[in-house]
Design a protein around this motif. Structure first.
Motif, PDB file in Angstrom:
ATOM      1  N   SER A  93      15.847  -0.094 -24.253  1.00 54.77           N
ATOM      2  CA  SER A  93      15.440   1.162 -24.896  1.00 54.77           C
ATOM      3  C   SER A  93      15.255   0.977 -26.400  1.00 54.77           C
ATOM      4  O   SER A  93      14.379   1.592 -27.006  1.00 54.77           O
ATOM      5  CB  SER A  93      16.482   2.251 -24.635  1.00 54.77           C
ATOM      6  OG  SER A  93      16.532   2.586 -23.270  1.00 54.77           O
ATOM      7  N   GLN A 149       8.908   3.326 -20.781  1.00 51.32           N
ATOM      8  CA  GLN A 149       9.106   4.489 -21.641  1.00 51.32           C
ATOM      9  C   GLN A 149       8.926   4.149 -23.115  1.00 51.32           C
ATOM     10  O   GLN A 149       8.664   5.028 -23.931  1.00 51.32           O
ATOM     11  CB  GLN A 149      10.505   5.075 -21.426  1.00 51.32           C
ATOM     12  CG  GLN A 149      10.715   5.685 -20.050  1.00 51.32           C
ATOM     13  CD  GLN A 149      12.143   6.159 -19.851  1.00 51.32           C
ATOM     14  OE1 GLN A 149      13.009   5.971 -20.713  1.00 51.32           O
ATOM     15  NE2 GLN A 149      12.412   6.783 -18.715  1.00 51.32           N
ATOM     16  N   GLN A 150       9.072   2.865 -23.441  1.00 48.48           N
ATOM     17  CA  GLN A 150       9.047   2.473 -24.847  1.00 48.48           C
ATOM     18  C   GLN A 150       7.734   1.851 -25.300  1.00 48.48           C
ATOM     19  O   GLN A 150       7.527   1.659 -26.492  1.00 48.48           O
ATOM     20  CB  GLN A 150      10.168   1.456 -25.116  1.00 48.48           C
ATOM     21  CG  GLN A 150      11.541   1.878 -24.640  1.00 48.48           C
ATOM     22  CD  GLN A 150      11.981   3.202 -25.187  1.00 48.48           C
ATOM     23  OE1 GLN A 150      11.674   3.532 -26.334  1.00 48.48           O
ATOM     24  NE2 GLN A 150      12.664   3.992 -24.380  1.00 48.48           N
ATOM     25  N   GLY A 199      14.473   7.075 -26.073  1.00 52.75           N
ATOM     26  CA  GLY A 199      15.324   6.434 -25.087  1.00 52.75           C
ATOM     27  C   GLY A 199      16.627   5.916 -25.647  1.00 52.75           C
ATOM     28  O   GLY A 199      17.413   5.287 -24.929  1.00 52.75           O
TER      29      GLY A 199
END
Length: 509
Positions: free
Chosen positions: A307, A352-353, A448
């Motif tokens: 994250s 997500q990153q 995140g």
């Protein structure tokens, strides 16, 4: 082959029906359905080979349709229609057995037709393989080895002994031995249907495990099985693992046979040796046991590192996970499942990153067949470390952690400018002009990771630069990057980087 179109938009169904010349591609229009439930009813009445389905539909969506087809072992291939914002559904559909997907906004009829031709060819190949498999299985079922094997399986299932089997196998104080072969996912088909020479019984425990029962005659059966696999089937020793249990004198030992093989397999898996296995048949089972704990905390640390796009921490925690698994020795199946699920989560966290293309990474690493291709912990650990390293490289090559949210960007900028001061989350929130709790939730959702995790990573990255380039003492560097206590700095540095500040300085000066 018949094609069924499933979409709740009439215009999509009409375009696909009229714009594709199905016969030119060796296909046939098989009808259309409004949603998954409508399609399911059609599939109960008519044979359909290829299904093109949208994801989001009323009553029954495309994902549920794919799941039902898989549960029913339907002899059909599925192509999923996807929009840009529902890729998570597409990913799940692919895991459930969909052949391919295509984006609706950019879809051309000819492009879909080409994908369907590929699906048709794959389906035909699969049908041919299934037919061959069934033919071989029918032949095996007729063999005496398989008949005795099925009777032995009934004994295991019922827990009640077979008097005829006992009389046949243990007459005149006969002694038996047993070999169990663990295949990798891609190698077991090579020996499907083979009737093993001299074996009393052949039992297919599952697609990857085969159990053989022999009359013990003093020879090393494990070596004979290995020679058969390598010489007659040209399998490399990395494609299988053989365990052997000797000196089986009675039915009670046969009832416990699989558990004994599992214990032996457990020891071999963590010893990192997949040849010369017969010596394990007399080992004390208690010596193979460990606490069996899974490295849950290390798993969370790895996901946090992903994250935060912290490449060094990712590599450090992957090594820690491999070392903990080797030390704690959970069951082999637990270890396989843990690694498989963790790599799936790692890819999801990475997605997500970053906008990096992760499909190739997932195809190569996020599959049970890839994980189980490693037959011992040493090779599995090295493979897992390589997988995380590859993911770290993908993240690194795609740039640093970013967010389009102006409040998040402002918070990031403030931390990068003021990291050397004793700032808190309240100070960051005051600078951004949001409440601390709201900013914390927003920041975590966007990036995140927490504000403190980002601030700590910024400080450690700067500390690494100073350790490499300056002549300052460690305690001076700790203070320069915002740590009041040098001990806290050293502990945090080792957790993130994997070594102490002094060790890092010595390695990188």
């Amino acid at each position: 082959m018949k094609v069924l179109i499933v979409d709740d938009e009439p215009i999509v169904r009409k375009v696909l029906k009229t714009m594709i010349c199905w016969e030119d591609y060796g296909l046939q229009w098989g009808g259309e359905a409004y949603d998954g439930l409508d399609a399911w009813e059609i599939l109960q009445r008519e044979p359909i080979d290829l299904i093109v389905t949208d994801i989001l539909m009323p009553r029954m969506d495309g994902l549920e349709l794919v799941k039902r087809l898989r549960q029913a072992n339907a002899d059909a291939a599925v192509v999923v229609l996807s929009c840009l914002d529902d890729f998570s559904y597409v990913k799940e559909a692919m895991k459930q057995g969909a052949h391919d997907y295509i984006l609706k906004p950019t879809m051309e009829p000819e492009q879909l037709a080409e994908i369907l031709v590929e699906a048709k060819e794959a389906l035909m190949a699969q049908r041919k393989e299934n037919e061959h498999r069934e033919q071989l299985q029918r032949q095996v079922q007729l063999s005496q080895q398989a008949q005795w094997g099925m009777r032995l399986q009934k004994v295991w299932i019922s827990g009640q002994w077979d008097a005829d089997l006992e009389q046949e196998w243990f007459q005149a104080e006969r002694v038996l031995s047993s070999c169990m072969i663990q295949f990798t996912m891609d190698s077991h088909l090579s020996v499907l249907g083979w009737q093993w020479p001299d074996a009393l019984a052949y039992v297919s425990l599952n697609e990857q495990r085969t159990l053989l029962i022999y009359e013990h005659n003093g020879t090393n059966r494990a070596e004979q099985v290995e020679d058969t696999l390598t010489e007659q089937f040209s399998l490399g020793r990395e494609s299988f693992c053989v365990t052997e249990i000797k000196d089986i004198h009675n039915e009670e030992q046969l009832l416990e046979l699989i558990q004994q093989h599992e214990l032996v397999r457990h020891g071999l898996f963590y010893e990192g040796n997949s040849s010369g296995l017969s010596r394990w048949s007399t080992i004390d089972p208690s010596s193979l046991e460990r606490n069996g704990m899974l490295p849950v905390e290390e798993k969370q640390n790895l996901l946090r590192a992903i994250s935060g796009m912290n490449e060094e921490a990712m590599n450090y925690w992957s090594k820690q996970i491999a070392a903990q698994l080797e030390q704690n020795r959970p069951s082999v199946d637990q270890t396989y499942s843990f690694i498989y699920e963790l790599l799936g989560l790692a890819a999801a966290f990475a997605r997500q990153q970053t906008d990096a293309e992760l499909e190739q990474f997932e195809r190569q690493y996020v599959s049970s067949s890839s994980v189980q291709s490693c037959l011992d912990m040493q090779s599995l650990g090295a493979w897992f470390i390589d997988a995380v390293s590859e993911l770290a490289n993908l993240l690194h090559s795609n740039g640093q952690l970013t967010s389009r949210n102006p409040f998040v960007q402002k918070a990031m900028s403030f931390m990068r400018q003021q990291y050397h001061l004793q700032i808190s989350t309240s100070d960051i929130a005051e600078h951004v002009k949001l409440s601390r709790s709201y900013l914390s939730d927003l920041y975590s959702k966007e990036t995140g990771e927490s504000l403190i995790e980002t601030l700590t990573n910024i400080r450690i990255q700067e500390a690494k630069r100073l350790l490499r380039q300056s002549e300052q003492k460690v305690y001076e560097i700790a203070e320069a990057v915002g740590f009041i206590d040098p001990k806290t700095f050293a502990k945090t540095f080792k957790k993130i980087v994997g070594c102490s500040p002094k060790e890092y300085e010595e390695q990188n000066k």
